[in-house]
Every structure is written in structure tokens, then in C-alpha cells.
Design a protein around this motif. Structure first.
Motif, mmCIF file in Angstrom:
data_model
loop_
_atom_site.group_PDB
_atom_site.id
_atom_site.type_symbol
_atom_site.label_atom_id
_atom_site.label_comp_id
_atom_site.label_asym_id
_atom_site.label_seq_id
_atom_site.Cartn_x
_atom_site.Cartn_y
_atom_site.Cartn_z
ATOM 1 N N THR A 20 0.834 -1.079 -0.002
ATOM 2 C CA THR A 20 -0.139 -0.080 0.140
ATOM 3 C C THR A 20 0.932 1.305 -0.045
ATOM 4 O O THR A 20 1.656 1.390 0.650
ATOM 5 N N VAL A 21 0.697 2.054 -0.946
ATOM 6 C CA VAL A 21 1.567 3.113 -1.054
ATOM 7 C C VAL A 21 0.527 4.546 -1.087
ATOM 8 O O VAL A 21 -0.595 4.626 -1.638
ATOM 9 N N ARG A 22 0.758 5.517 -0.142
ATOM 10 C CA ARG A 22 -0.100 6.551 -0.035
ATOM 11 C C ARG A 22 -0.010 7.354 -1.231
ATOM 12 O O ARG A 22 0.953 7.529 -1.955
ATOM 13 N N HIS A 23 -1.290 7.895 -1.930
ATOM 14 C CA HIS A 23 -1.390 8.590 -3.161
ATOM 15 C C HIS A 23 -0.634 9.805 -2.925
ATOM 16 O O HIS A 23 -0.693 10.603 -2.158
ATOM 17 N N PRO A 24 0.698 10.132 -3.927
ATOM 18 C CA PRO A 24 1.264 11.115 -3.606
ATOM 19 C C PRO A 24 0.527 12.595 -3.819
ATOM 20 O O PRO A 24 1.303 13.668 -3.543
ATOM 21 N N HIS A 25 -0.668 12.772 -4.141
ATOM 22 C CA HIS A 25 -1.238 13.895 -4.186
ATOM 23 C C HIS A 25 -1.974 14.248 -2.969
ATOM 24 O O HIS A 25 -2.748 15.188 -2.503
ATOM 25 N N GLN A 26 -2.030 13.240 -1.792
ATOM 26 C CA GLN A 26 -2.412 13.554 -0.514
ATOM 27 C C GLN A 26 -1.346 13.528 0.216
ATOM 28 O O GLN A 26 -0.440 12.561 0.413
ATOM 29 N N PRO A 27 -1.202 14.705 1.107
ATOM 30 C CA PRO A 27 -0.325 14.907 2.250
ATOM 31 C C PRO A 27 -0.170 13.763 3.349
ATOM 32 O O PRO A 27 -1.259 13.478 3.675
ATOM 33 N N ALA A 28 1.192 13.278 3.667
ATOM 34 C CA ALA A 28 1.194 12.222 5.083
ATOM 35 C C ALA A 28 1.235 13.085 5.995
ATOM 36 O O ALA A 28 0.911 12.709 6.934
ATOM 37 N N ALA A 29 1.624 14.253 5.593
ATOM 38 C CA ALA A 29 1.943 15.160 6.989
ATOM 39 C C ALA A 29 1.890 16.505 6.551
ATOM 40 O O ALA A 29 2.233 16.900 5.405
ATOM 41 N N VAL A 30 1.215 17.426 7.681
ATOM 42 C CA VAL A 30 1.455 18.949 7.408
ATOM 43 C C VAL A 30 2.073 19.375 8.548
ATOM 44 O O VAL A 30 1.832 19.170 9.636
ATOM 45 N N LEU A 31 3.299 20.247 8.143
ATOM 46 C CA LEU A 31 4.184 20.746 9.011
ATOM 47 C C LEU A 31 4.122 22.225 8.847
ATOM 48 O O LEU A 31 4.111 22.615 7.901
ATOM 49 N N HIS A 32 4.416 22.954 10.093
ATOM 50 C CA HIS A 32 4.309 24.433 10.003
ATOM 51 C C HIS A 32 5.810 24.794 10.306
ATOM 52 O O HIS A 32 6.448 24.230 11.239
ATOM 53 N N CYS A 33 6.153 25.772 9.491
ATOM 54 C CA CYS A 33 7.730 26.182 9.727
ATOM 55 C C CYS A 33 7.818 27.498 10.684
ATOM 56 O O CYS A 33 6.941 28.224 10.508
ATOM 57 N N GLU A 34 9.045 27.412 10.832
ATOM 58 C CA GLU A 34 9.395 28.678 11.815
ATOM 59 C C GLU A 34 9.292 30.166 10.926
ATOM 60 O O GLU A 34 9.350 31.188 11.412
ATOM 61 N N ASN A 35 9.409 29.951 9.603
ATOM 62 C CA ASN A 35 9.239 31.084 8.835
ATOM 63 C C ASN A 35 7.825 31.514 8.504
ATOM 64 O O ASN A 35 7.497 32.414 7.501
ATOM 65 N N GLY A 36 6.746 30.754 9.036
ATOM 66 C CA GLY A 36 5.510 31.216 8.804
ATOM 67 C C GLY A 36 4.841 30.286 7.590
ATOM 68 O O GLY A 36 3.566 30.319 7.348
ATOM 69 N N GLU A 37 5.657 29.647 6.928
ATOM 70 C CA GLU A 37 5.172 28.922 5.977
ATOM 71 C C GLU A 37 4.896 27.474 6.118
ATOM 72 O O GLU A 37 5.004 27.144 7.368
ATOM 73 N N THR A 38 4.179 26.572 5.262
ATOM 74 C CA THR A 38 3.376 25.437 5.557
ATOM 75 C C THR A 38 4.342 24.364 4.676
ATOM 76 O O THR A 38 4.427 24.781 3.311
#
Length: 111
Positions: A20-38
């Protein structure tokens, strides 16, 4: 009967090799960056599909001393799990970014 049995064995072997491989268009993770970006990242085989600054980048695994490192399309994504990673610009011709690394973490955005 033997042909059906052989076909059934071949089909069973082929299906058991599937993963089973996660579809590459669905994020496995969402991370918030120190520069305000995601950063949104999904993984498929040796690829990481990284969305950063509203642009999708397809990256391949690269050699790292520890953790998982991906490079491609002018960026480097380096992570030690799904909770934290760093993203950096990777200039043409460089193997490892020497520029500023932005730390990105899972969970709520930094305040």
C-alpha cells in the motif's frame, strides 16, 4: 485443473507482493515552519512530494548521515520521522544545501 491451480498460485504471489502506497497527491503530513510557511509532504517509494510556498516539488532520496533526505527541483527536505524536518534551497550543482535551513514541525503553527 493444473492450469487453473498454476494461475491461482501466480495471482496469489503477485498480489502478496503488492504494498500500500499513499497517493502522492494526498499529504502524509502537514508541518508548520518557523518562517510562517507550511510544508505538505507525501511519500511514495523513494519519492517525496513536497508542497512548499504553494509549489509542488517531486524529490528523490539522497544520501544522508542520518534521517531521510530528499532533493529535487532546487530544494532539500531532510527529516528524522514525521514530526520534524528542515527545508532549504539547494543551488544547482550542490549535493547538500549550505544555505539556511528552515525547521518545520507537525502540530499547531508556531506563535
Amino acid at each position: 485443473m493444473r492450469r487453473r491451480t498454476a494461475a491461482l498460485i501466480a495471482l496469489t504471489a503477485a498480489l502478496s507482493a503488492c504494498t500500500t502506497v499513499r497517493h502522492p497527491h494526498q499529504p502524509a503530513a502537514v508541518l508548520h515552519c518557523e518562517n510562517g510557511e507550511t510544508v505538505e509532504v507525501g511519500y511514495a517509494g523513494d519519492l517525496a512530494i513536497v508542497t512548499y510556498k504553494n509549489r509542488k516539488h517531486t524529490m528523490r532520496t539522497a544520501i544522508s548521515g542520518s534521517g531521510a533526505r530528499y532533493v529535487g527541483e532546487g530544494l532539500e527536505w531532510w527529516t528524522k520521522g514525521f514530526e520534524e524536518g528542515t527545508i532549504a534551497v539547494l543551488p544547482p550543482g550542490e549535493q547538500v544545501s549550505t544555505g539556511e535551513r528552515v525547521v518545520c514541525r507537525a502540530g499547531p503553527p508556531p506563535e
